[in-house]
Write a protein that holds these residues in place. Structure first.
Motif, short mmCIF file in Angstrom:
data_model
loop_
_atom_site.label_atom_id
_atom_site.label_comp_id
_atom_site.label_asym_id
_atom_site.label_seq_id
_atom_site.Cartn_x
_atom_site.Cartn_y
_atom_site.Cartn_z
N HIS A 80 52.60 -12.89 -32.96
CA HIS A 80 52.33 -14.01 -33.88
C HIS A 80 53.55 -14.20 -34.78
CE1 HIS A 80 47.95 -14.22 -33.03
NE2 HIS A 80 48.12 -12.95 -32.73
N LEU A 95 39.24 -7.06 -38.29
CA LEU A 95 39.83 -8.32 -37.83
C LEU A 95 39.26 -9.56 -38.50
CD1 LEU A 95 41.51 -9.99 -35.74
CD2 LEU A 95 39.60 -9.70 -34.15
N TRP A 98 40.29 -9.64 -42.07
CA TRP A 98 41.77 -9.76 -42.12
C TRP A 98 42.22 -11.20 -41.91
CZ3 TRP A 98 44.98 -10.90 -37.83
CH2 TRP A 98 46.34 -10.58 -37.95
N LEU A 99 41.57 -11.88 -40.97
CA LEU A 99 41.96 -13.28 -40.71
C LEU A 99 41.78 -14.12 -41.97
CD1 LEU A 99 40.40 -13.80 -37.14
CD2 LEU A 99 42.85 -13.82 -37.71
N THR A 103 45.48 -13.53 -43.28
CA THR A 103 46.28 -14.18 -42.23
C THR A 103 46.22 -15.71 -42.28
OG1 THR A 103 46.02 -12.20 -40.93
CG2 THR A 103 46.65 -14.19 -39.73
N ARG A 214 43.31 -20.40 -30.37
CA ARG A 214 43.49 -19.09 -31.04
C ARG A 214 42.59 -18.04 -30.41
NH1 ARG A 214 45.64 -18.19 -36.41
NH2 ARG A 214 45.84 -15.96 -36.40
N PHE A 215 41.32 -18.24 -30.46
CA PHE A 215 40.32 -17.51 -29.68
C PHE A 215 39.06 -18.35 -29.72
CE2 PHE A 215 38.55 -14.16 -33.01
CZ PHE A 215 38.67 -15.07 -34.04
N HIS A 241 43.20 -15.01 -27.41
CA HIS A 241 42.70 -13.64 -27.56
C HIS A 241 41.41 -13.52 -26.78
CE1 HIS A 241 45.22 -14.17 -31.18
NE2 HIS A 241 45.45 -12.88 -31.08
N GLU A 244 38.50 -8.95 -27.90
CA GLU A 244 39.37 -8.01 -28.61
C GLU A 244 38.59 -6.93 -29.34
OE1 GLU A 244 41.95 -9.83 -31.48
OE2 GLU A 244 42.83 -7.93 -32.11
N SER A 303 48.03 -2.46 -32.23
CA SER A 303 47.05 -3.34 -32.88
C SER A 303 45.62 -2.89 -32.58
CB SER A 303 47.27 -4.77 -32.39
OG SER A 303 46.18 -5.59 -32.73
N PHE A 307 42.23 -2.97 -34.90
CA PHE A 307 41.28 -4.08 -34.78
C PHE A 307 40.31 -3.99 -33.62
CE2 PHE A 307 44.53 -7.06 -36.98
CZ PHE A 307 44.08 -6.63 -38.22
N ASP A 329 51.82 -7.71 -30.86
CA ASP A 329 50.79 -8.33 -31.72
C ASP A 329 51.16 -8.27 -33.19
OD1 ASP A 329 48.45 -9.79 -32.16
OD2 ASP A 329 47.28 -7.99 -32.56
N1 GUN Z 1 42.10 -13.07 -33.12
C1 GUN Z 1 42.24 -14.30 -33.61
N2 GUN Z 1 43.37 -14.43 -34.31
C2 GUN Z 1 43.98 -13.25 -34.25
C3 GUN Z 1 45.22 -12.75 -34.78
O1 GUN Z 1 45.98 -13.45 -35.45
N3 GUN Z 1 45.50 -11.45 -34.50
C4 GUN Z 1 44.68 -10.66 -33.76
N4 GUN Z 1 45.03 -9.42 -33.50
N5 GUN Z 1 43.51 -11.11 -33.27
C5 GUN Z 1 43.17 -12.38 -33.51
#
Ligand code: GUN
Ligand code: FE
Length: 452
Positions: A80, A95, A98-99, A103, A214-215, A241, A244, A303, A307, A329
């Motif tokens: 990223h 995660l 964190w977003l 983020t 993004r996911f 993603h 995850e 990562s 996460f 990552d």
């Molecule tokens: N899933 C959605 N966005 C992200 C990201 O920025 N990093 C990670 N590791 N997982 C995500």
């Protein structure tokens, strides 16, 4: 772009097939004006001496010194770019927290094009210095700033696949950082694809666009559907993603009643040119589907420690001959170095296969199968990643791009220490386990020297 052809003589290491180290001792590499490997000659080849003396006369001969070795350039299959300022911090929460906490607010700042340019220029310089010659980037939702990343890669000479991130679901994405709606997420992705293609219209472009939901949790059905149609229309790469973490996997299964991989397939987003980041929680059926489609997996072992809540079943994926490579990552992973990536992949694999819970008997502690080897780790970071991307790089095959690192094991501040009784295979292992930025004295991408 036409470049000055040159000839390099020295000892190279590469892993053209998974797990198989090939040592090219004192070989001669001819690089043509397109930056491709035109010839690889072993000592004793009838043309070797003539090529050497021609290049010497032309002043285009590069001779590696004692303790110097040539390696293929490293391929980062998941990074990223806008999270570069956050690398090495903010890893204290899961995660999904964190977003929102760190983020999305950071990525929102890339609406400011000056800020984006400053961060991206610094990032690309640092990645090249760490030996990353190819990177598959997530940028941000912003078309202009994402395009600036593509321009900077082109200017600095890094092979790059860049995605403007699509994220339009107001339930999951904050109002200050998202596409306005599904239609604009798709329209902006189209604009971005066309703009990147216009930047570099050569037949073997250095920089390419990537469709980047993004996911699944951050995208509406309409956006996923529209992006799948773009993937069919343009045939370009796709990245997202996949499965995850427990949370991310459960979110998708609650919403669609199917896994990430199956859902992506339903939207037309699982193709030969798709890279799925992480994929820790894919099951056997997902593996079969991903393999059948020819999609690849970006394994991000560092990562995953923060996460994913579990280690990626790497041995199982390799046993199925899936396309797999390594991703840093950043900033879910805190290291820009794919040499570190190899080390983390080795550690994660050993921990998974041997198990970690000391209270259990050894026979019950781990997962079945062997841990990966350092040759396999290096393959993941080079040829494995390149094959996943379907790009002609990652090993020293004739016709491949000359994407290469000159490693000096005797560099000042080197952590590699070679002894008289080390075999050439030992030297390779020491490089994989101990090489760092200090050892990377030159870097070439497509025959252009970008570091050194
Ligand atoms: N899933 C959605 N966005 C992200 C990201 O920025 N990093 C990670 N590791 N997982 C995500
Ligand atoms: Fe990621």
């Amino acid at each position: 772009m036409m470049k000055e052809p040159f000839t390099l003589i020295g000892t190279a290491f590469h892993t053209p097939e998974r797990g198989r180290l090939e040592v090219l001792e004192d070989h001669l590499f001819s690089v043509d004006e397109q930056g491709r490997i035109a010839e690889v000659l072993a000592p004793g080849h009838p043309d070797y001496a003539a090529r050497e003396s021609d290049a010497r006369r032309a002043g285009t001969l590069v001779l590696l010194g004692d303790g110097q070795f040539l390696l293929p350039g490293l391929v980062d299959l998941h990074i990223h770019a806008p999270q570069w300022p956050q690398m090495g911090k903010a890893l204290d929460v899961p995660l999904e927290v964190w977003l929102r906490k760190y983020t999305f607010p950071l990525e929102a700042r890339f609406a400011d094009l000056d800020y984006a340019r400053e961060v991206y220029a610094d990032l690309v310089d640092n990645l090249l210095a760490n030996g990353t010659t190819t990177a598959l980037y997530f940028a941000t939702v912003h078309v202009e700033a994402s395009l600036a990343l593509a321009e900077i890669c082109l200017e600095k000479g890094q092979r790059a696949l860049v995605g403007k991130v699509a994220m339009d679901d107001p339930e999951q994405c904050p109002p200050f950082y998202r596409d306005a709606d599904a239609a604009s997420a798709v329209a902006d992705t189209r604009l971005f694809i066309e703009a990147v293609k216009a930047l570099d219209s050569s037949t073997r472009p250095l920089v390419q666009p990537v469709i980047t939901p993004r996911f699944i949790p951050s995208c509406t059905d309409a956006a996923l559907h529209g992006l799948g149609e773009l993937a069919t229309e343009f045939g370009c790469h796709v990245q997202t993603h996949c499965s995850e973490s427990d949370w991310a996997k459960a979110f998708v299964e609650d919403r669609f009643g199917s896994t990430d991989a199956a859902s992506l397939e339903g939207f037309g987003l699982l193709t030969r040119h798709t890279i799925l980041a992480h994929s820790n929680f894919i099951d056997g059926q997902d593996m079969d589907l991903i393999k059948e489609k020819g999609a690849g997996i970006a394994h991000c072992p560092l990562s995953n420690i923060y996460f994913a809540n579990a280690a990626f079943p790497l041995r199982a994926a390799l046993d199925r001959h899936m396309h797999v490579g390594l991703g840093t990552d950043i900033s879910g992973g805190y290291s820009p170095s794919l040499f570190d990536g190899c080390r983390h992949a080795l550690s994660a694999s050993r921990m998974l296969q041997s198990g970690v819970h000391a209270a259990l008997p050894a026979s019950e502690r781990g997962a079945p199968g062997e841990p990966i080897t350092h040759q396999e780790a290096f393959w993941l970071a080079t040829a494995g990643g390149a094959e996943a991307l379907d790009l002609p790089t990652g090993s020293f095959r004739v016709g491949h791009e000359f994407d290469a690192l000159l490693i000096d094991t005797r560099a000042k501040a080197s952590n590699i220490h070679i002894n008289a009784d080390d075999t050439i295979e030992d030297v390779f292992q020491k490089i994989v386990l101990n090489a760092g930025r200090a050892n990377i004295v030159s870097v070439w991408v497509g025959g252009r020297m970008v570091v050194g």
